[in-house]
Design an enzyme around this catalytic site. Structure first.
Site, mmCIF file in Angstrom:
data_model
loop_
_atom_site.group_PDB
_atom_site.id
_atom_site.type_symbol
_atom_site.label_atom_id
_atom_site.label_comp_id
_atom_site.label_asym_id
_atom_site.label_seq_id
_atom_site.Cartn_x
_atom_site.Cartn_y
_atom_site.Cartn_z
ATOM 1 N N ASN A 12 0.022 -23.605 26.674
ATOM 2 C CA ASN A 12 -1.220 -24.225 26.220
ATOM 3 C C ASN A 12 -1.942 -24.716 27.476
ATOM 4 O OD1 ASN A 12 -1.568 -26.570 23.414
ATOM 5 N ND2 ASN A 12 -2.741 -24.779 23.902
ATOM 6 N N CYS A 73 -3.321 -34.353 21.380
ATOM 7 C CA CYS A 73 -2.811 -33.023 21.734
ATOM 8 C C CYS A 73 -1.502 -33.230 22.480
ATOM 9 C CB CYS A 73 -3.823 -32.277 22.603
ATOM 10 S SG CYS A 73 -3.215 -30.689 23.216
ATOM 11 N N ASN A 178 -4.563 -27.704 11.440
ATOM 12 C CA ASN A 178 -3.874 -26.679 12.203
ATOM 13 C C ASN A 178 -2.819 -26.046 11.305
ATOM 14 O OD1 ASN A 178 -4.856 -27.364 15.152
ATOM 15 N ND2 ASN A 178 -4.315 -29.309 14.206
ATOM 16 N N ARG A 197 -7.106 -25.248 15.062
ATOM 17 C CA ARG A 197 -8.514 -25.529 14.787
ATOM 18 C C ARG A 197 -9.173 -25.940 16.105
ATOM 19 N NH1 ARG A 197 -8.907 -31.693 12.257
ATOM 20 N NH2 ARG A 197 -7.826 -32.646 14.016
ATOM 21 N N CYS A 206 1.465 -25.428 20.743
ATOM 22 C CA CYS A 206 0.710 -26.595 20.272
ATOM 23 C C CYS A 206 1.717 -27.725 20.130
ATOM 24 C CB CYS A 206 0.037 -26.290 18.938
ATOM 25 S SG CYS A 206 -0.720 -27.745 18.153
ATOM 26 N N GLY A 207 1.562 -28.771 20.935
ATOM 27 C CA GLY A 207 2.550 -29.839 20.963
ATOM 28 C C GLY A 207 2.696 -30.580 19.651
ATOM 29 N N THR A 208 1.575 -31.018 19.071
ATOM 30 C CA THR A 208 1.663 -31.724 17.793
ATOM 31 C C THR A 208 2.126 -30.781 16.685
ATOM 32 O OG1 THR A 208 -0.714 -31.366 17.443
ATOM 33 C CG2 THR A 208 -0.039 -33.505 18.357
#
Length: 267
Positions: A12, A73, A178, A197, A206-208
């Site tokens: 990312n 993020c 997301n 998104r 994507c960390g979260t």
């Protein structure tokens, strides 16, 4: 001329800018152009390092590639922690303010462990109808809203198409969500692919989303954790937590954050 640092966290990638002086004001079109991979620097989003307004060392502002500001993020936050350490002389332990709450980070080489905010709004086994299709999905807010969809084979999923349909579904309007597709790889290991998104496409990580996927997996598979998550880019991240029934506390995300290059660009 705008000075920037390019970084990546598990694939990312981000543009990081020191705005402690408060004189950098970027509009949506400028952010989108900077993130454009043909006409700009190229990134999934932009992170601004700013002075805090409450009990934290710094303030982190995150903007998606479309110019819209997001609450949090995870991969970006790890990059932010190393960036703050480098440009602002922050120590090995750092705290920073976000719209999702105060996040703390601990550095160990190029690895960063984030102490995440407690997740909210867990919804399991939600029936989602889209045209003739019906899917059973899960929802959790791990700093930003995430849908988690278990699948048998990740390679069979058309992430841009299926992710877009769920991301814009009326159930998650107006902000959208997301979308993470997860495949079980072991008792405490999953692989994930994410439609983000704001980027409006699949990203390498994507960390979260990694956190959301791991927590949903922990509940639905009765996994004790920590959970190892393999991102699309091939990197492994680790999610730790304390779980009581369907409540999570002390959620952590550990993964890489690396410097790529520095430069200046005209805006």
């Amino acid at each position: 001329m705008l000075r920037f640092t390019k970084m990546d966290g598990a694939g990312n990638d981000f543009i990081l800018i020191d705005n402690r002086a408060g004189d950098i004001k970027l509009n949506r079109s400028q952010i989108a152009r900077l993130c454009d991979r043909h006409r700009g620097i190229g990134a999934d989003g932009i992170l601004l390092l700013e002075n805090p307004s409450d009990q934290a060392d710094f303030r982190m502002r995150y903007f998606n590639a479309d110019g819209g500001e997001a609450e949090m993020c995870g991969n970006g936050a790890r990059c932010f922690a190393r960036f703050a350490n480098k440009v602002a002389g922050a120590g090995r332990k750092i705290s920073f303010q976000t719209p999702a709450g105060i996040i703390s980070a601990e550095l160990s080489g190029d690895l960063v462990t984030l102490q995440m905010t407690d997740p909210t709004d867990l919804r399991l086994s939600v029936s989602l109808e889209s045209g003739a299709e019906k899917k059973i999905v899960h929802f959790i807010n791990s700093g930003v809203p995430h849908v988690v969809v278990p699948v048998a084979q990740l390679g069979d999923v058309d992430v841009p198409r299926e992710g877009s349909v769920i991301r814009y579904h009326e159930m998650f309007s107006p902000k959208g969500a997301n979308v993470n597709f997860i495949e079980k790889r072991g008792a405490d290991q999953i692989a994930v692919r994410t439609y983000e998104r704001g980027v409006e496409d699949e990203t390498l990580a994507c960390g979260t989303g990694v956190v959301a996927s791991a927590l949903v997996f922990a509940i639905t598979e009765a996994a004790r954790g920590p959970i190892t998550v393999i991102a699309r880019g091939g990197d492994e991240l680790r999610v730790g937590f304390k779980k009581t029934d369907t409540q999570f506390k002390d959620v952590t995300l550990t993964g890489p954050a690396e410097f790529v290059f520095e430069g200046t660009i005209e805006i």
